[in-house]
Each structure stands twice: as structure tokens, then as C-alpha cells.
Design a protein around this motif. Structure first.
Motif, PDB file in Angstrom:
ATOM      1  N   GLU A  77       0.856  -1.186   0.000  1.00 15.79           N
ATOM      2  CA  GLU A  77       0.000   0.000   0.000  1.00 15.79           C
ATOM      3  C   GLU A  77       0.892   1.236   0.000  1.00 15.79           C
ATOM      4  N   VAL A  79       1.652   4.636   1.232  1.00 16.71           N
ATOM      5  CA  VAL A  79       1.247   5.376   2.431  1.00 16.71           C
ATOM      6  C   VAL A  79       1.791   6.801   2.446  1.00 16.71           C
ATOM      7  N   THR A  87       6.500   6.246  -0.193  1.00 15.48           N
ATOM      8  CA  THR A  87       6.624   5.313   0.923  1.00 15.48           C
ATOM      9  C   THR A  87       5.546   4.248   0.786  1.00 15.48           C
ATOM     10  N   TRP A  88       5.982   2.997   0.891  1.00 16.14           N
ATOM     11  CA  TRP A  88       5.073   1.859   0.819  1.00 16.14           C
ATOM     12  C   TRP A  88       5.064   1.125   2.153  1.00 16.14           C
ATOM     13  N   HIS A  89       3.923   0.508   2.465  1.00 15.45           N
ATOM     14  CA  HIS A  89       3.847  -0.454   3.570  1.00 15.45           C
ATOM     15  C   HIS A  89       3.636  -1.810   2.904  1.00 15.45           C
ATOM     16  N   THR A  91       3.418  -6.062   3.320  1.00 15.98           N
ATOM     17  CA  THR A  91       3.205  -7.190   4.225  1.00 15.98           C
ATOM     18  C   THR A  91       3.246  -8.486   3.422  1.00 15.98           C
ATOM     19  N   GLU A  96       6.658  -7.437   7.880  1.00 15.37           N
ATOM     20  CA  GLU A  96       6.097  -6.167   7.429  1.00 15.37           C
ATOM     21  C   GLU A  96       7.275  -5.238   7.210  1.00 15.37           C
ATOM     22  N   ARG A  97       7.192  -4.425   6.145  1.00 15.88           N
ATOM     23  CA  ARG A  97       8.269  -3.480   5.871  1.00 15.88           C
ATOM     24  C   ARG A  97       7.676  -2.127   5.521  1.00 15.88           C
ATOM     25  N   THR A  98       8.370  -1.090   5.917  1.00 20.49           N
ATOM     26  CA  THR A  98       8.105   0.240   5.414  1.00 20.49           C
ATOM     27  C   THR A  98       9.299   0.596   4.545  1.00 20.49           C
ATOM     28  N   THR A 100      10.896   3.412   1.941  1.00 20.46           N
ATOM     29  CA  THR A 100      10.828   4.797   1.473  1.00 20.46           C
ATOM     30  C   THR A 100      11.910   5.030   0.441  1.00 20.46           C
ATOM     31  N   THR A 116      14.697   0.762   4.117  1.00 24.83           N
ATOM     32  CA  THR A 116      13.759  -0.304   4.447  1.00 24.83           C
ATOM     33  C   THR A 116      13.821  -0.570   5.945  1.00 24.83           C
TER      34      THR A 116
END
Length: 152
Positions: A77, A79, A87-89, A91, A96-98, A100, A116
Motif C-alpha cells: 500500500e 502510504v 513510501t510503501w507499507h 506485508t 512487514e516493511r516500510t 521509502t 527499508t
């Protein structure tokens, strides 16, 4: 579900293209198979333009010594999104990773910096220490492939 964070990883790479071109390409996750070697397919699961709230599904593989190839699906997603940053979230069944990516001008080129931050669903054990090393190598490879994409 408990979370087990590991150290964030950041890598940068000069890309021979203007920032707007680079950001347009990397923000569309459907392009991931062209520059992310472990991503086999990615598709948009929400309609419309790419922006905050856009979602994607992807299929990825990992080659694990002694266990062979593991293939799994995940969800992405968007975000955060502006004219320099996405920036993605993310899963999947492991973590889970964020993620950017910041794209900055460098003359007629761009500098892409990817960070990451990951948390595993289960304790990664020794992987807590190995993950940053493996992630750094993977991200450097991705950004080299991104550079090559724009060189061709």
C-alpha cells in the motif's frame, strides 16, 4: 501478531535520468519485476492513479540454502507520496516493511535513496543480525538494476 524489528537498511545510487522520470517508474509497483530481481509479478489492486491509498499484490521468491526456492505473495500500500518521495507499507507471510524511496536531483541525473525498515512476524533468531547484511546486498542490486534500466 507480535513484531520483531530488525535494523533499518539504507542504500543510495545515482540514476542517469531526471527525478520525475525515476519517481514515475519506481512508484508504479507493476514495474518492480524489471528492477527487483526477487519480484516475479506485481499488479495493481486498486483502480486509478498511483498515490496514497493505491494497493498492489505481488509474487516474490527467495532462494534459501538447503530449502530451495520459497515463493509467496504479499500486499503493498502506498502510504506516502509527493514529488520527491514514495513510501510503501509491505506485508507478506514473513514480515512487514516500510520502504521509502527519496529521489533527488543531481545535475541531469537523480540520486535514489531507499530505506527499508522491517519487522518479522516471528522471532528471526540469528536472522536479526543477518537480515541487514542480506537486505543491503539485495537493495544495492535493485538500485544497480534500476540504473541499468535507465542506461539502456
Amino acid at each position: 501478531m507480535s513484531k520483531h524489528p530488525v535494523r533499518a537498511v539504507t542504500v543510495s545510487q545515482r540514476i542517469p535520468a531526471p527525478p520525475s522520470e525515476v519517481l514515475a517508474f519506481i512508484s508504479d509497483t507493476r514495474n518492480d519485476p524489471q528492477w527487483c530481481p526477487n519480484v516475479e509479478v506485481a499488479e495493481m489492486t486498486s483502480g486509478g492513479n498511483i498515490g496514497v491509498g493505491s494497493t498492489f499484490r505481488y509474487t516474490q521468491h527467495l532462494d534459501q540454502p538447503g530449502r530451495g526456492r520459497v515463493t509467496f505473495d504479499g500486499h503493498i500500500e502506498v502510504v506516502g507520496f509527493d514529488d520527491r518521495t514514495i513510501t510503501w507499507h509491505v506485508t507478506d507471510k514473513f514480515q512487514e516493511r516500510t520502504i521509502t524511496c527519496v529521489v533527488e536531483p543531481a545535475g541531469t541525473d537523480s540520486i535514489v535513496t531507499q530505506t527499508t525498515e522491517a519487522s518479522f512476524h516471528r522471532s528471526p533468531g540469528v536472522g536479526r543480525y543477518l537480515y541487514p547484511l542480506l537486505a543491503r546486498r539485495t537493495l544495492k542490486d535493485q538500485l544497480r538494476r534500476l540504473r541499468t534500466h535507465f542506461e539502456d
